[in-house]
Enzyme design. Structure first.
Site, PDB file in Angstrom:
ATOM      1  N   ARG A 100      -4.199   5.169 -13.467  1.00 38.35           N
ATOM      2  CA  ARG A 100      -3.147   5.979 -12.859  1.00 38.35           C
ATOM      3  C   ARG A 100      -2.437   6.790 -13.929  1.00 38.35           C
ATOM      4  NH1 ARG A 100       1.993   5.021  -9.001  1.00 38.35           N
ATOM      5  NH2 ARG A 100       2.808   7.092  -9.349  1.00 38.35           N
TER       6      ARG A 100
ATOM      7  N   ARG B 295      -2.799   9.810  -6.444  1.00 38.78           N
ATOM      8  CA  ARG B 295      -2.869   8.752  -7.442  1.00 38.78           C
ATOM      9  C   ARG B 295      -4.079   7.869  -7.162  1.00 38.78           C
ATOM     10  NH1 ARG B 295       2.383   7.161  -5.843  1.00 38.78           N
ATOM     11  NH2 ARG B 295       2.750   9.355  -6.195  1.00 38.78           N
TER      12      ARG B 295
ATOM     13  N   ASP C  70      -1.535   2.855  -6.581  1.00 38.34           N
ATOM     14  CA  ASP C  70      -0.088   2.706  -6.645  1.00 38.34           C
ATOM     15  C   ASP C  70       0.235   1.291  -6.192  1.00 38.34           C
ATOM     16  OD1 ASP C  70       2.436   3.614  -7.025  1.00 38.34           O
ATOM     17  OD2 ASP C  70       2.655   4.490  -5.051  1.00 38.34           O
TER      18      ASP C  70
ATOM     19  N   ASP D 203       3.449  -1.039  -5.313  1.00 39.52           N
ATOM     20  CA  ASP D 203       4.911  -1.045  -5.126  1.00 39.52           C
ATOM     21  C   ASP D 203       5.393  -2.453  -4.820  1.00 39.52           C
ATOM     22  OD1 ASP D 203       5.311   1.671  -5.469  1.00 39.52           O
ATOM     23  OD2 ASP D 203       4.903   2.115  -3.365  1.00 39.52           O
TER      24      ASP D 203
HETATM   25  O1  GSY Z   1       4.170   4.856  -2.845  1.00 41.63           O
HETATM   26  C1  GSY Z   1       3.021   5.112  -2.161  1.00 41.63           C
HETATM   27  C2  GSY Z   1       2.402   6.422  -2.499  1.00 41.63           C
HETATM   28  N1  GSY Z   1       2.431   7.290  -1.333  1.00 41.63           N
HETATM   29  C3  GSY Z   1       1.758   7.165  -0.173  1.00 41.63           C
HETATM   30  C4  GSY Z   1       0.864   6.203   0.320  1.00 41.63           C
HETATM   31  O2  GSY Z   1       0.526   5.192  -0.335  1.00 41.63           O
HETATM   32  N2  GSY Z   1       0.384   6.414   1.598  1.00 41.63           N
HETATM   33  C5  GSY Z   1       0.746   7.488   2.350  1.00 41.63           C
HETATM   34  N3  GSY Z   1       0.228   7.627   3.563  1.00 41.63           N
HETATM   35  N4  GSY Z   1       1.604   8.421   1.879  1.00 41.63           N
HETATM   36  C6  GSY Z   1       2.103   8.249   0.644  1.00 41.63           C
HETATM   37  N5  GSY Z   1       2.969   9.009  -0.019  1.00 41.63           N
HETATM   38  C7  GSY Z   1       3.149   8.414  -1.199  1.00 41.63           C
HETATM   39  S1  GSY Z   1       4.221   9.012  -2.412  1.00 41.63           S
END
Ligand code: GSY
Length: 413
Positions: free
Chosen positions: A335, A344, A347, A349
């Protein structure tokens, strides 16, 4: 049962002028339009009030006939979602004193004399009440942030507020009566809680003050262009579970939830590899994995769809060390942080950590965007349909509230 307090009313100036907010100029001043005039108004409140002071919001101001200093008046009320909200943080002292005179607040009946702005140990206290049972130290606070019926205080860090709480806690430990009285200058709150995400030190001081025996009271207000009237008493939840992250030191296994997302490369393989690397650590065990969902990008939408899943884990790592472990896996899987919210490879979280509420510059838990992201809420409900956030909100109810606008479909995983 909410207790009603009748008749405690502070009238507002009769000649309030309608204004439209242009922008917040600085902490204590706001630019407005009044008809064709542009004015700078004094904002007697150090709170952030971002949601109230949006450009275009309507307010009512006491406009001076002649400009005093750099401002031409004072902003008193703002219209927000169909109701008037008071923004003058000086008002609670007047409300409290009016209530004292009328004997209208049950917990403070019987105090016939009081002093205001009393210096104690280098801090100025709003009131010291004198009564037959000895003095009672009182701080009043103004609150005007309410999310879904929950009044949140403070909405910006308040070093002074924390100092007040510490002083009151010391007084209570020494056997004196001490209280904090909040006036929520709007009528839609049913409970008041510390806003740990805005000021974790205040939240911690509040929990400690409660343990020391400091009494907490909160009252809603009916706010109209003519007056602010004290309404119902609402409960205050000091939440002893709210602690600064550095103080959360698990000796035992703590349940946590990790959100995984990928929208570059072999997305499924990356989710699986990330899980394997977490599971390889002796301080982490995987106790559940949600289905995999393909989801439309949320936030920055000009990017490919994501694969998402949530892992339920147990860990002996304290929250910041768990965060470091997640970032190590992200880095190992390639990443690179370029566009914020952009594509990315992977990710990770930290969504929830036991029942902890954490707000530090590096880490906020529950994850601040958790309540509005279907791609996180759905997998959390799959893992535990009865799951609740530390503040009591049901994850399933949040999922229902988000609805189906964010596209999501289950895929083999
Ligand atoms: O923090 C997550 C990154 N992210 C995502 C994701 O994981 N999935 C979707 N559908 N939209 C996202 N927008 C972000 S920023």
């Amino acid at each position: 049962m909410p207790q009603r307090t009748h008749g405690v009313r502070v009238p507002l100036p009769s000649s309030l002028v309608p204004v439209t907010i242009v922008r917040r100029r600085n902490r204590f001043a706001v630019d407005v339009r009044a008809g064709r005039r542009r004015l700078v108004l004094h904002l007697p409140n150090s709170g952030r009030m971002q949601e109230l002071l949006a450009t275009g919001a309507v307010g009512l101001a006491a406009v001076a006939a002649q400009a005093r200093g750099r401002t031409q008046g004072t902003l008193v009320l703002v219209r927000h979602r169909g109701r008037w909200v008071g923004v003058d943080a000086r008002l609670p002292n007047r409300l409290f004193e009016t209530a004292l005179r009328a004997g209208a607040l049950r917990p403070f009946r019987g105090y016939r004399r009081w002093r205001r702005e009393v210096p104690v140990a280098g801090v100025r206290l709003d009131f010291v009440l004198e009564g037959p049972g000895g003095p009672c130290l009182v701080e009043t606070k103004s609150c005007n942030r309410v999310d879904d019926g929950v009044a949140l205080f403070p909405d910006a860090p308040t070093v002074r507020g924390t100092a007040h709480l510490r002083l009151l806690a010391r007084a209570a430990r020494a056997g004196r009566r001490a209280a904090v009285v909040w006036f929520v200058q709007r009528d839609d709150a049913r409970v008041l809680r510390p806003f740990a995400a805005a000021d974790p030190d205040f939240a911690l001081a509040m929990a400690r003050a409660a343990q020391a025996g400091v009494e907490f009271y909160a009252y809603t207000c009916r706010v109209t262009p003519r007056a602010v009237t004290v309404g119902s008493r609402i409960p205050v939840q000091a939440d002893p579970k709210t602690v600064a992250a550095r103080r959360v030191r698990p000796r035992r296994w703590v349940r946590a939830y990790i959100g995984l997302g990928s929208n570059q490369g072999d997305r499924l393989a990356l989710l699986q590899e990330a899980e394997a690397r977490l599971a390889a650590r002796p301080q982490i065990r995987i106790t559940g994995r949600s289905p995999v969902y393909e989801s439309a990008p949320v936030g920055y939408t000009a990017q490919p769809w994501f694969l998402n899943r949530v892992l339920q884990i147990e860990t002996t790592l304290p929250p910041h060390r768990l965060l470091t472990a997640l970032q190590t896996v992200e880095a190992a899987l390639g990443r690179v942080r370029t566009v914020r919210w952009g594509p990315r490879t992977i990710d990770l979280d930290l969504l929830l950590y036991g029942e902890a509420t954490i707000a530090t510059p590096r880490l906020v838990v529950p994850h601040p965007r958790l309540p509005s992201r279907r791609f996180v809420l759905q997998p959390l409900v799959d893992l535990d349909p009865g799951l609740r956030l530390p503040d009591g909100r049901s994850v399933r109810a949040l999922l229902q509230a988000v609805g189906q606008a964010q596209a999501l479909r289950m895929v083999p995983g």
